[in-house]
Design an enzyme around this catalytic site. Structure first.
Site, PDB file in Angstrom:
ATOM      1  N   ARG A 169     -17.127   7.212   7.296  1.00 30.45           N
ATOM      2  CA  ARG A 169     -15.714   7.580   7.374  1.00 30.45           C
ATOM      3  C   ARG A 169     -15.398   8.695   6.382  1.00 30.45           C
ATOM      4  NH1 ARG A 169     -10.623   3.368   6.952  1.00 30.45           N
ATOM      5  NH2 ARG A 169     -11.510   2.909   4.886  1.00 30.45           N
ATOM      6  N   ASP A 453      -7.888  -1.455  -0.947  1.00 33.05           N
ATOM      7  CA  ASP A 453      -8.215  -0.036  -0.968  1.00 33.05           C
ATOM      8  C   ASP A 453      -6.923   0.761  -1.033  1.00 33.05           C
ATOM      9  OD1 ASP A 453      -7.166   0.052   1.607  1.00 33.05           O
ATOM     10  OD2 ASP A 453      -9.090   0.326   2.596  1.00 33.05           O
TER      11      ASP A 453
END
Length: 539
Positions: A169, A453
């Protein structure tokens, strides 16, 4: 280093800190490739970012969203995405995490089918993280990676057949990389992350029977997916590999993208692998886009908004229906619990919740789901094994019973829950603790037994902003105001100092985190991404 690189290549900034083995990644050839990406595609990226602002202005004017009229033919058309490659056909459990050396080994060894190797929300984009993450992935593919702790515990890779397939990602479109420039301009972080990984590993992965696979974050429209597709076509031609080798799974983590799922798959159809349903970024996007939409769009405490909330269920069921209609994988959300090594009862309760969540996803038709910790892999796998058996996926389950309207996707006020004072305190606590770790270079952070996150900080500060601007009154009679938030934040900062001690407090980034949280939560002008001002403070 700058002087040795030809003018046709990207240039490493003079103030870029030294990173061990950087020369293995930042080769002349790789920097030339990144320069090509920048010159060809950065102008269109800038146009798309401007279109985001225009769309947000339109949402503020109309107070609503709908499926696009000018792409109705795509939704009505008879088309399918390319068949999944063998390495991505079974995705029943995916583990996520940053690309530090220990995580790289543990994720590949975890027993999950896929590892989302994250250069985005689970990785603070320090130059060291950006470059060393690429080194670690190359070392993993070359099977020369190992890791030892100070206590003498060693980590090494299992046999090749047991390792997870990597889906990498890159950063979202909005972030730039200040340490790499082309013609004096900072290169978009997405080009840096994608470009280095693709250039160094595409042929390596093909030799292993896999390929360069990607998760695409923060996508807001099918036009942004179209740009990625153009990048994939160019890049495959550039290194001389067959078209369609690249595969991309798109995170549907913005409310605007939820209205364009079919169009996004269509734009990427030769390179599409599936769609993913998240939660925190999706809620963050709702707040961001409808922040002036009145009481209808005021979200309660973040933990009160589960995936079974009516508007969230509409979103996830539409995602499964869309993916299977078009032959793509539907990947579910995150189980973020971090097991306790000291409290078995906490684990028991949490594991039961994880199992219920994964049972629901498998029962709804998802083909796989995310976990944040290796201990959760067997739990998630059992849920999907019970439904899939020996089948690699359930894409044949078309969910033709699902019919989702625009009103259902936007029915935020269908929830009975309301914002609470404890929710405000939690948002301050978690936001402060996460931002402090991020400013120290950590992107995946265990906070109160959950792996958090950057999306955590985004929803935390966004909810504070929304509650203040909506004039929310909590159940204890206190109104959400600047003064209240400042008081709660000061109390939290004092509590942290008492918890960690003066020395650790002074050595950390606590004051900076406190100030940044308040700045992005209290300023009259809403900041689109907290990570933009945070990046200016990052070493």
């Amino acid at each position: 280093m700058s002087a040795a690189v030809p003018s046709s290549a990207a240039v490493v900034a003079d103030d870029a800190p030294p990173v061990p083995r950087a020369e293995e990644v930042l080769t002349q050839q790789a920097l030339t490739f990144i320069a090509e990406l920048h010159r060809r595609f950065a102008p269109r990226r800038a146009e798309l970012l401007a279109l985001r602002k225009e769309r947000r202005t339109e949402i503020a004017r109309t107070g609503t969203l709908d499926f696009l009229a000018d792409t109705a033919h795509v939704r009505a058309g008879d088309w399918q995405v390319a068949p999944a490659p063998a390495a991505l056909n079974d995705r029943r459990v995916e583990i996520t995490g940053p690309t530090d050396r220990k995580m790289t080994i543990n994720a590949l060894n975890s027993g999950a089918k896929v590892w989302l190797a994250d250069f985005e929300d689970a990785s603070a984009p320090t130059w060291e993280n950006v470059v060393s993450g690429q080194v670690n992935l190359i070392d993993a593919y070359e099977r020369r990676i190992d890791f030892s702790t100070e206590q003498g515990k060693s980590y090494a890779l299992k046999d090749e057949a047991e390792l997870a397939t990597v889906v990498m990602r890159p950063r979202g479109w909005h972030l730039a990389e200040r340490h790499l420039t082309v013609d004096g301009e900072a290169v978009p972080g997405a080009f840096v992350d994608f470009g280095l990984y693709f250039f160094h590993n595409a042929t390596r992965l093909i030799a292993k029977g896999k390929g360069p696979y990607f998760y695409l974050p923060k996508t807001e429209s099918h036009l942004e997916a179209r740009l990625w597709n153009e990048i994939f076509v160019f890049s495959q031609e550039y290194v001389g590999i067959p078209q369609g080798t690249v595969r991309a799974t798109v995170l549907i983590e913005t409310i605007t993208a939820a209205f364009e799922m079919e169009e996004i798959l269509y734009e990427l159809r030769d390179h599409a692998a599936g769609l993913n349903a998240g939660r925190w970024d999706y809620l963050f996007s709702i707040v961001k886009n409808f922040r002036d939409g009145g009481e209808k769009f005021v979200l309660p405490d973040r933990n009160a908004v589960t995936m079974t909330a009516p508007f969230m269920r509409a979103y996830t069921e539409l995602l499964v229906r869309t993916c299977h209609k078009r032959g793509a994988h539907a990947i579910g959300g995150m189980a973020a619990f971090i097991p306790s090594r000291r409290d078995a009862e906490v684990n028991k309760v949490a594991f039961e919740k994880v199992k219920a969540d994964k049972d629901r996803e498998a029962g709804d038709g998802f083909d796989g789901s995310w976990v944040a910790h290796p201990d959760l892999v067997p739990i998630a796998r059992a849920s999907f094994d019970a439904v899939l058996g020996d089948r690699p996926n359930q894409k044949d389950r078309l969910r033709e019973d699902v019919h989702v309207t625009a009103d259902q996707l936007l029915a935020i006020d269908s929830l009975d829950a309301k914002p609470t004072y404890d929710g405000l305190v939690s948002a301050v606590q978690v936001g402060t603790r996460y931002i402090e770790a991020w400013l120290r270079g950590l992107g995946a952070v265990a906070i109160f037994n959950l792996m958090e996150d950057a999306a955590t900080a985004e929803i935390s500060r966004s909810q504070i902003w929304q509650w203040i601007n909506a004039g929310v009154v909590f159940e204890n009679g206190e109104k959400a105001t600047h003064d209240l938030v400042q008081r709660v934040a000061a109390q939290e900062l004092a509590a942290i100092r008492a918890e960690v001690g003066d020395e650790a407090f002074t050595a950390g980034k606590w004051t900076e985190a406190h100030d940044l949280l308040l700045r992005t939560a209290l300023d009259e002008e809403y900041v689109d991404f907290l990570t933009l001002p945070a990046y200016e403070l990052l070493g």
